[in-house]
Design a protein around this motif. Structure first.
Motif, mmCIF file in Angstrom:
data_model
loop_
_atom_site.group_PDB
_atom_site.id
_atom_site.type_symbol
_atom_site.label_atom_id
_atom_site.label_comp_id
_atom_site.label_asym_id
_atom_site.label_seq_id
_atom_site.Cartn_x
_atom_site.Cartn_y
_atom_site.Cartn_z
ATOM 1 N N GLY A 152 -17.585 -2.148 5.341
ATOM 2 C CA GLY A 152 -16.590 -1.403 4.561
ATOM 3 C C GLY A 152 -15.257 -2.155 4.457
ATOM 4 N N MET A 153 -14.320 -1.767 3.611
ATOM 5 C CA MET A 153 -12.939 -2.497 3.495
ATOM 6 C C MET A 153 -12.170 -1.277 3.069
ATOM 7 S SD MET A 153 -11.956 -5.638 1.465
ATOM 8 C CE MET A 153 -11.400 -5.017 -0.231
ATOM 9 N N ALA A 154 -10.985 -1.023 3.562
ATOM 10 C CA ALA A 154 -10.238 -0.252 3.279
ATOM 11 C C ALA A 154 -8.808 -0.871 3.199
ATOM 12 C CB ALA A 154 -10.175 0.939 4.250
ATOM 13 N N GLU A 155 -7.790 -0.322 2.340
ATOM 14 C CA GLU A 155 -6.434 -0.621 2.238
ATOM 15 C C GLU A 155 -5.810 0.440 2.980
ATOM 16 O OE1 GLU A 155 -2.912 -0.511 -0.804
ATOM 17 O OE2 GLU A 155 -4.669 -1.602 -1.669
ATOM 18 N N THR A 156 -5.131 -0.122 4.015
ATOM 19 C CA THR A 156 -4.401 0.873 4.951
ATOM 20 C C THR A 156 -2.936 0.752 5.022
ATOM 21 O OG1 THR A 156 -4.706 -0.366 6.750
ATOM 22 C CG2 THR A 156 -6.486 1.341 6.489
ATOM 23 N N GLY A 157 -2.482 -0.295 4.397
ATOM 24 C CA GLY A 157 -1.005 -0.496 4.103
ATOM 25 C C GLY A 157 -0.716 -1.106 3.198
ATOM 26 N N ARG A 158 0.459 -1.297 2.467
ATOM 27 C CA ARG A 158 1.126 -1.550 1.282
ATOM 28 C C ARG A 158 2.435 -1.992 1.559
ATOM 29 N NH1 ARG A 158 -0.553 -1.437 -4.696
ATOM 30 N NH2 ARG A 158 -2.413 -0.912 -3.760
ATOM 31 N N GLY A 159 2.859 -3.005 1.092
ATOM 32 C CA GLY A 159 4.218 -3.469 1.106
ATOM 33 C C GLY A 159 5.022 -4.090 0.267
ATOM 34 N N GLU A 160 6.263 -4.620 0.352
ATOM 35 C CA GLU A 160 7.127 -5.287 -0.405
ATOM 36 C C GLU A 160 6.782 -6.685 -0.309
ATOM 37 O OE1 GLU A 160 9.019 -3.352 -2.382
ATOM 38 O OE2 GLU A 160 8.312 -1.551 -1.407
ATOM 39 N N ALA A 161 7.589 -7.466 -1.220
ATOM 40 C CA ALA A 161 7.369 -8.867 -1.373
ATOM 41 C C ALA A 161 7.715 -9.501 0.237
ATOM 42 C CB ALA A 161 8.398 -9.456 -2.329
ATOM 43 N N SER A 162 8.598 -8.915 0.903
ATOM 44 C CA SER A 162 8.823 -9.420 2.040
ATOM 45 C C SER A 162 8.439 -8.873 3.314
ATOM 46 C CB SER A 162 10.628 -9.708 2.281
ATOM 47 O OG SER A 162 10.830 -8.529 2.345
ATOM 48 N N SER A 163 7.707 -7.645 3.286
ATOM 49 C CA SER A 163 7.369 -7.146 4.643
ATOM 50 C C SER A 163 6.233 -6.122 4.112
ATOM 51 C CB SER A 163 8.360 -6.209 5.264
ATOM 52 O OG SER A 163 9.013 -5.130 4.528
ATOM 53 N N VAL A 164 5.235 -5.817 5.094
ATOM 54 C CA VAL A 164 4.337 -4.892 4.889
ATOM 55 C C VAL A 164 4.213 -3.787 6.036
ATOM 56 C CG1 VAL A 164 2.401 -6.298 5.667
ATOM 57 C CG2 VAL A 164 1.774 -4.161 4.167
ATOM 58 N N MET A 165 4.013 -2.567 5.937
ATOM 59 C CA MET A 165 3.832 -1.752 6.999
ATOM 60 C C MET A 165 2.447 -1.784 7.471
ATOM 61 S SD MET A 165 6.850 -0.657 7.834
ATOM 62 C CE MET A 165 6.476 0.485 8.876
ATOM 63 N N PRO A 179 0.048 0.343 9.500
ATOM 64 C CA PRO A 179 -0.101 1.814 9.934
ATOM 65 C C PRO A 179 -1.258 1.847 11.017
ATOM 66 C CG PRO A 179 -0.834 1.804 7.817
ATOM 67 C CD PRO A 179 -0.307 0.589 8.093
ATOM 68 N N MET A 180 -1.044 1.931 12.031
ATOM 69 C CA MET A 180 -2.121 1.912 13.141
ATOM 70 C C MET A 180 -3.184 2.904 13.107
ATOM 71 S SD MET A 180 -2.970 0.216 16.131
ATOM 72 C CE MET A 180 -1.548 -0.477 16.573
ATOM 73 N N LEU A 181 -2.971 4.215 13.168
ATOM 74 C CA LEU A 181 -3.850 5.305 13.006
ATOM 75 C C LEU A 181 -4.810 5.200 11.746
ATOM 76 C CD1 LEU A 181 -1.767 8.185 14.622
ATOM 77 C CD2 LEU A 181 -3.864 6.943 15.661
ATOM 78 N N PRO A 182 -4.280 5.154 10.552
ATOM 79 C CA PRO A 182 -5.104 4.791 9.514
ATOM 80 C C PRO A 182 -6.159 3.667 9.454
ATOM 81 C CG PRO A 182 -2.956 5.410 8.523
ATOM 82 C CD PRO A 182 -2.911 5.059 10.028
ATOM 83 N N THR A 183 -5.722 2.599 10.120
ATOM 84 C CA THR A 183 -6.555 1.442 10.021
ATOM 85 C C THR A 183 -7.591 1.822 11.337
ATOM 86 O OG1 THR A 183 -4.282 0.108 9.870
ATOM 87 C CG2 THR A 183 -6.386 -1.109 10.683
ATOM 88 N N LEU A 184 -7.245 2.280 12.314
ATOM 89 C CA LEU A 184 -8.223 2.444 13.219
ATOM 90 C C LEU A 184 -9.173 3.590 12.819
ATOM 91 C CD1 LEU A 184 -6.040 2.752 16.457
ATOM 92 C CD2 LEU A 184 -7.593 1.071 15.809
ATOM 93 N N ARG A 185 -8.687 4.492 12.222
ATOM 94 C CA ARG A 185 -9.661 5.597 11.454
ATOM 95 C C ARG A 185 -10.498 4.824 10.517
ATOM 96 N NH1 ARG A 185 -5.765 8.592 9.474
ATOM 97 N NH2 ARG A 185 -5.569 9.804 11.448
ATOM 98 N N ALA A 186 -10.250 4.059 9.509
ATOM 99 C CA ALA A 186 -11.045 3.366 8.614
ATOM 100 C C ALA A 186 -12.204 2.761 9.301
ATOM 101 C CB ALA A 186 -9.949 2.494 7.681
ATOM 102 N N ALA A 187 -11.484 1.822 10.306
ATOM 103 C CA ALA A 187 -12.724 1.033 11.209
ATOM 104 C C ALA A 187 -13.802 2.029 11.739
ATOM 105 C CB ALA A 187 -11.995 0.212 12.178
ATOM 106 N N ILE A 188 -13.104 3.187 12.256
ATOM 107 C CA ILE A 188 -14.157 3.898 12.993
ATOM 108 C C ILE A 188 -15.411 4.564 11.791
ATOM 109 C CG2 ILE A 188 -14.400 5.963 14.232
ATOM 110 C CD1 ILE A 188 -11.919 5.446 15.681
ATOM 111 N N LEU A 189 -14.587 4.996 10.639
ATOM 112 C CA LEU A 189 -15.360 5.940 9.852
ATOM 113 C C LEU A 189 -16.165 4.737 8.773
ATOM 114 C CD1 LEU A 189 -12.737 8.213 8.392
ATOM 115 C CD2 LEU A 189 -14.894 8.566 9.829
ATOM 116 N N SER A 190 -16.117 3.510 8.983
ATOM 117 C CA SER A 190 -16.968 2.495 8.444
ATOM 118 C C SER A 190 -18.324 2.336 9.089
ATOM 119 C CB SER A 190 -16.253 1.196 8.129
ATOM 120 O OG SER A 190 -16.246 0.280 9.577
ATOM 121 N N GLY A 191 -18.335 2.595 10.417
ATOM 122 C CA GLY A 191 -19.477 2.569 11.317
ATOM 123 C C GLY A 191 -19.811 1.130 11.813
ATOM 124 N N GLY A 192 -19.043 0.429 11.415
ATOM 125 C CA GLY A 192 -19.424 -1.132 11.716
ATOM 126 C C GLY A 192 -18.953 -1.419 13.441
ATOM 127 N N GLY A 193 -19.262 -2.648 13.679
ATOM 128 C CA GLY A 193 -19.178 -2.972 15.052
ATOM 129 C C GLY A 193 -17.937 -3.714 15.493
#
Length: 92
Positions: A1-14, A16-30
């Motif tokens: 799976g693929m998930a967008e967990t952060g969105r930024g400006e031209a010079s930086s992007v946040m 976010p740890m928890l949404p990224t980890l959550r997306a990885a877990i929920l995708s069921g991948g290894g």
């Protein structure tokens, strides 16, 4: 799976740890591959913040039992494409 967990400006992007980890877990991948885009026209070299963020994500993924396979930075332009792989450079 693929998930967008952060969105930024031209010079930086946040990164976010928890949404990224959550997306990885929920995708069921290894494992997970992180990627982000640097502004058009510049080389895909990691900033100090990119390196620190990758290290933090690597530790967090390890703590939940999922490997962080790679973190890829995509950049450049249509004429001169550029990418940086933390795995290829031995940083993961």
């Amino acid at each position: 799976g693929m998930a967008e967990t952060g969105r930024g400006e031209a010079s930086s992007v946040m990164a976010p740890m928890l949404p990224t980890l959550r997306a990885a877990i929920l995708s069921g991948g290894g494992g997970a591959v992180l990627f982000h885009v640097h502004p058009s026209g510049i080389e895909a070299e990691p900033s100090d913040a990119d390196i620190e963020t990758t290290e933090a994500f690597d530790e967090a993924f390890d703590a939940i039992g999922l490997p962080l396979i790679d973190h890829v930075i995509i950049a450049g332009s249509a004429r001169k494409r550029s990418y940086f792989s933390f795995k290829e450079e031995g940083l993961l």
